[in-house]
Write an enzyme that holds these catalytic residues in place. Structure first.
Site, PDB file in Angstrom:
ATOM      1  N   HIS A 122       4.571 -33.228 -12.312  1.00 51.46           N
ATOM      2  CA  HIS A 122       3.503 -33.082 -13.355  1.00 51.46           C
ATOM      3  C   HIS A 122       2.357 -32.422 -12.996  1.00 51.46           C
ATOM      4  CE1 HIS A 122       5.796 -36.505 -15.701  1.00 51.46           C
ATOM      5  NE2 HIS A 122       6.652 -35.157 -15.878  1.00 51.46           N
ATOM      6  N   GLY A 192       9.062 -47.204  -9.386  1.00 51.09           N
ATOM      7  CA  GLY A 192       8.188 -47.423 -10.149  1.00 51.09           C
ATOM      8  C   GLY A 192       8.192 -46.416 -11.232  1.00 51.09           C
TER       9      GLY A 192
END
Ligand SMILES: [Zn+2]
Length: 252
Positions: A122, A192
């Site tokens: 990202h 996570g």
């Protein structure tokens, strides 16, 4: 308290594996105090739709607003420190030469913990480029406190953080590396990540279909936990050091 069996099972698999892919998500950064995008929208930022702060349309509409948001995020990242989960993954990279670390996080906490090769799917909040000609822009410290983004010296358009905004494509080179790694790895270690942000959420399934063992580390049960072969419930900062400790005696 995590039962020792799944941890040892995961450690044994890691010890035997040659190529490991690790995918980390927002939970890993949150443990260091870097909240996910929407959770970070507190105070005056809470009144804006996320798209106003992170899209081409939002940037065109009010570049200063987007700039100030990202500079605040950058200050949060710079004030944060890597946690034991980041450090354990950096250590794993030294133990396992064929280790591919793919992160959804835009911060540099993995690098600061010692990871040498990190693929940011990202983008990176501490890198800047022109919004038009894409030329890299080395941001000066004083520009972080400016109300407006700097101007590109090549084409006079606006400079922006090198992150992926809503509606933008993921960096093709990183996607290519991540997908190839997922298709060829023996273990996909997921830490996570909620497993709901597409297309990255597909990576564990891609790996599993190609025959990899999927290990999920997360405090909550997620869609990834449900499809994982081994689910280690807990925070990365707690579970990953335990995993490293269990792994060490099993290594040749
Ligand atoms: Zn330019």
């Amino acid at each position: 308290m995590i039962p020792t069996t799944p941890i040892r099972q995961a450690a044994q698999a890691l010890a035997q594996a040659h190529h490991i892919v690790c995918l980390t998500g927002a939970g890993v950064s949150a443990e260091s105090g870097v909240a996910p995008f929407r959770a970070a929208q507190t105070g005056l930022w809470s009144k804006f739709y996320p798209q106003r702060l992170a899209s081409q349309e939002g940037f065109a509409d009010d570049p200063g607003l987007v700039w100030r948001w990202y500079m605040e995020r950058l200050r949060t990242v710079e004030a944060a420190a890597p946690n034991p989960g980041h450090r354990a993954l950096a250590q794993l990279e030294t133990l396992k030469p064929a280790f591919t670390l793919v992160t959804q996080n835009v911060d540099n906490l993995h690098e600061r913990a010692g990871s040498r090769q990190v693929y940011h799917i990202h983008g990176r909040i501490n890198h800047f480029r022109c919004n038009y000609c894409r030329a890299e822009y080395p941001l000066q410290a004083h520009e972080q406190t400016q109300e407006q983004p700097p101007i590109c010296p090549h084409c006079s358009e606006l400079v922006r953080p090198d992150v992926v905004w809503f509606g933008e494509s993921l960096p093709v080179d990183v996607v290519d590396i991540a997908w190839r790694a997922a298709e060829s790895c023996e273990i996909m270690l997921v830490v996570g990540t909620s497993g709901v942000v597409y297309p990255v959420a597909q990576l564990p399934s891609v790996a599993k279909r190609a025959g990899a063992l999927v290990i999920d580390v997360n405090p909550q049960c997620t869609p990834v936990s449900e499809m994982a072969d081994i689910f280690l419930q807990g925070a990365g900062g707690v579970v990953l050091p335990q995993l490293l400790e269990a792994l060490s005696p099993t290594l040749p």
